[in-house]
Design an enzyme around this catalytic site. Structure first.
Site, mmCIF file in Angstrom:
data_model
loop_
_atom_site.group_PDB
_atom_site.id
_atom_site.type_symbol
_atom_site.label_atom_id
_atom_site.label_comp_id
_atom_site.label_asym_id
_atom_site.label_seq_id
_atom_site.Cartn_x
_atom_site.Cartn_y
_atom_site.Cartn_z
ATOM 1 N N SER A 185 0.823 -1.205 0.000
ATOM 2 C CA SER A 185 0.000 0.000 0.000
ATOM 3 C C SER A 185 0.866 1.268 0.000
ATOM 4 O O SER A 185 1.647 1.463 -0.919
ATOM 5 C CB SER A 185 -0.942 -0.065 1.197
ATOM 6 O OG SER A 185 -1.871 0.967 1.148
ATOM 7 N N HIS A 388 -7.636 -5.319 0.048
ATOM 8 C CA HIS A 388 -6.433 -4.569 0.401
ATOM 9 C C HIS A 388 -5.577 -5.234 1.486
ATOM 10 O O HIS A 388 -4.366 -5.056 1.521
ATOM 11 C CB HIS A 388 -6.835 -3.172 0.861
ATOM 12 C CG HIS A 388 -5.736 -2.177 0.756
ATOM 13 N ND1 HIS A 388 -5.235 -1.744 -0.452
ATOM 14 C CD2 HIS A 388 -5.017 -1.527 1.698
ATOM 15 C CE1 HIS A 388 -4.265 -0.864 -0.238
ATOM 16 N NE2 HIS A 388 -4.116 -0.718 1.046
#
Ligand SMILES: *[C@@H]1O[C@H](CO)[C@@H](O)[C@H](O)[C@H]1NC(C)=O
Ligand SMILES: *[C@@H]1O[C@H](CO)[C@@H](O)[C@H](O)[C@H]1NC(C)=O
Ligand SMILES: *[C@@H]1O[C@H](CO)[C@@H](O)[C@H](O)[C@H]1NC(C)=O
Ligand SMILES: *[C@@H]1O[C@H](CO)[C@@H](O)[C@H](O)[C@H]1NC(C)=O
Length: 414
Positions: A185, A388
């Site tokens: 990320s 995610h």
């Protein structure tokens, strides 16, 4: 609305002067009470720190301190290779993302934590913390509790200062000429910033892995992030006014509440929380890992980092922090903040993305990959549920992701 903003900005000017004079910020964190957590039946790994976790699972580790050019003091952990022979293998850096810390890479335990798996495979694993989180909340001269200047950074500074300092340090200690980089990320965003603003560092990278790459945020799915982004400027202004530079820190109320509920209803509370913010299918991360994870996430960051992401969502571009017209002229010599130049990232890049990732959408990854001059592969995880957080905590991460990373490490290894 416009009037309100102007009023806020005016008050902010006055307040900045007061803040600089009075030298205290509105920041707090409550003391850790492990005794209470034990009584409440928290899973122990929820509150152990990096070194304690590694020690508990019998992985020899070290704590290192890296100082950046601008005086930030970073904590970098190292998990030593489990192999007896002196390894020829290049060191690996594992860089965490937003609200996160080094603990990310080990909190799911010895069988599924990437740092452990790499150490089992004879790699020398370096696990840094970016400026401002619980382990790297320190500076040579600034006090994070008193000086608002301490919090004057976003991921631009992670990339420009932290990543190069960490790379230099690892290269110096290990006496290797190159290393591997794995980012998750915002840990990938940091990489794009570092390698585009300081392209000489590309030479030090053998291969980089990007889990849930974040650069362009044009197609972000989360409605929460979108609506917050629209009022980024106002939120930042109000928080500046209040003297708040740090958000979502460890032991602040938000962390304590999440940690508590995730102990008892991990899938229901934390799973739902992840579903509406980052994309997540319940049950794809074990309940134990979820419970433990929420003791470690919300490790703290700056308001400015969030504001920077807000700016990217609104502008639909990948650019440096917008300091306002005057600030931009001073800092960049331009009225508008310059875009990061992706063609300068000449080190090899391997992108890994998911179909149900609300922050790192396939379309946005495409925007990035089409500009990368040295793209090795874009791997889309075949499971449609992949969100995610599955890359690092997912039950299927070892099978679907870590195996692939190990294969590539071998292929690119020296
Ligand atoms: C981790 O916890 C141990 C024991 O409480 C402590 O001695 C050590 O300083 C901590 N390490 C970090 C980096 O916080
Ligand atoms: C933060 O840094 C920028 C330059 O990077 C500067 O223009 C700005 O005035 C600083 N803000 C504060 C609050 O110190
Ligand atoms: C560092 O590596 C070089 C070769 O890559 C070697 O010649 C040198 O002796 C090494 N230095 C130390 C301190 O190990
Ligand atoms: C971006 O970098 C490339 C390669 O160094 C260079 O050719 C190009 O002019 C740069 N673009 C901008 C807008 O600065």
């Amino acid at each position: 609305m416009k009037k309100i903003i102007l009023l806020i900005l005016f008050l902010q000017k006055i307040n900045r002067a007061t803040l600089l004079r009075q030298k205290t910020l509105l920041t707090y964190s409550l003391p850790e009470n492990r005794h209470l957590k034990r009584l409440l039946g928290y899973t122990e790994d929820t509150y152990l720190n990096f070194t304690e976790l590694a020690t508990k699972y019998r992985y020899p580790s070290e704590e290192h301190t890296v100082i950046t050019e601008d005086g930030y003091v970073l904590k970098v952990f190292r998990i030593l290779s489990k192999c007896r022979t002196v390894s020829e293998r290049l060191p690996i850096i594992l860089m965490h993302g937003l609200f996160d810390s080094s603990d990310l890479w080990i909190l799911s335990g010895p069988r599924t934590g990437l740092a452990y798996i790499l150490a089992n495979n004879c790699y020398d694993v370096w696990v840094p913390n970016h400026r401002g989180n619980r382990y790297s909340r320190k500076h040579l001269t600034l006090d994070p509790n008193k000086d608002i200047e301490y919090w004057n950074f976003s991921f631009d500074e992670h990339g420009y200062f932290d990543i190069p300092a960490i790379i230099n340090y690892v290269i110096e200690v290990t006496n290797k000429s190159k290393l591997f980089y794995v980012g998750h990320s915002q840990g990938t965003t940091d990489y794009y910033v570092a390698m585009s603003l300081r392209p000489e560092y590309n030479d030090r990278i053998q291969l980089s892995f990007h889990l849930a790459p974040v650069a362009w945020l044009k197609n972000i799915k989360s409605p929460i992030h979108k609506s917050i982004a629209e009022i980024t400027t106002e939120i930042k202004a109000v928080l500046d006014l209040l003297g708040v530079g740090e958000v979502f820190a460890r032991r602040q109320l938000s962390h304590i509440i999440l940690e508590f509920f995730c102990q008892y209803a991990p899938q229901l509370v934390c799973g739902t929380g992840l579903t509406i913010t980052t994309g997540f299918l319940k049950g794809t991360v074990s309940s134990r890992t979820l419970a433990v994870a929420f003791g470690h996430v919300l490790a703290g960051t700056s308001v400015k980092s969030l504001a920077h992401f807000g700016q990217l969502i609104l502008s639909m571009k990948f650019h440096r922090y917008d300091e306002g017209k005057i600030g931009n002229l001073k800092k960049y010599g331009l009225k508008k903040p310059p875009e990061y130049n992706i063609s300068k990232i000449v080190s090899p890049v391997f992108l890994i993305c998911g179909q149900n990732d609300w922050l790192s959408s396939l379309k946005d990854v495409n925007e990035l990959s089409s500009r990368l001059p040295n793209l090795i592969e874009t791997y889309i995880v075949p499971e449609p549920y992949w969100g995610h957080n599955n890359y690092v905590w997912g039950l299927e991460a070892p099978e679907l992701i870590f195996k692939k990373i190990l294969d590539y490490l071998k292929r690119y290894g020296k």
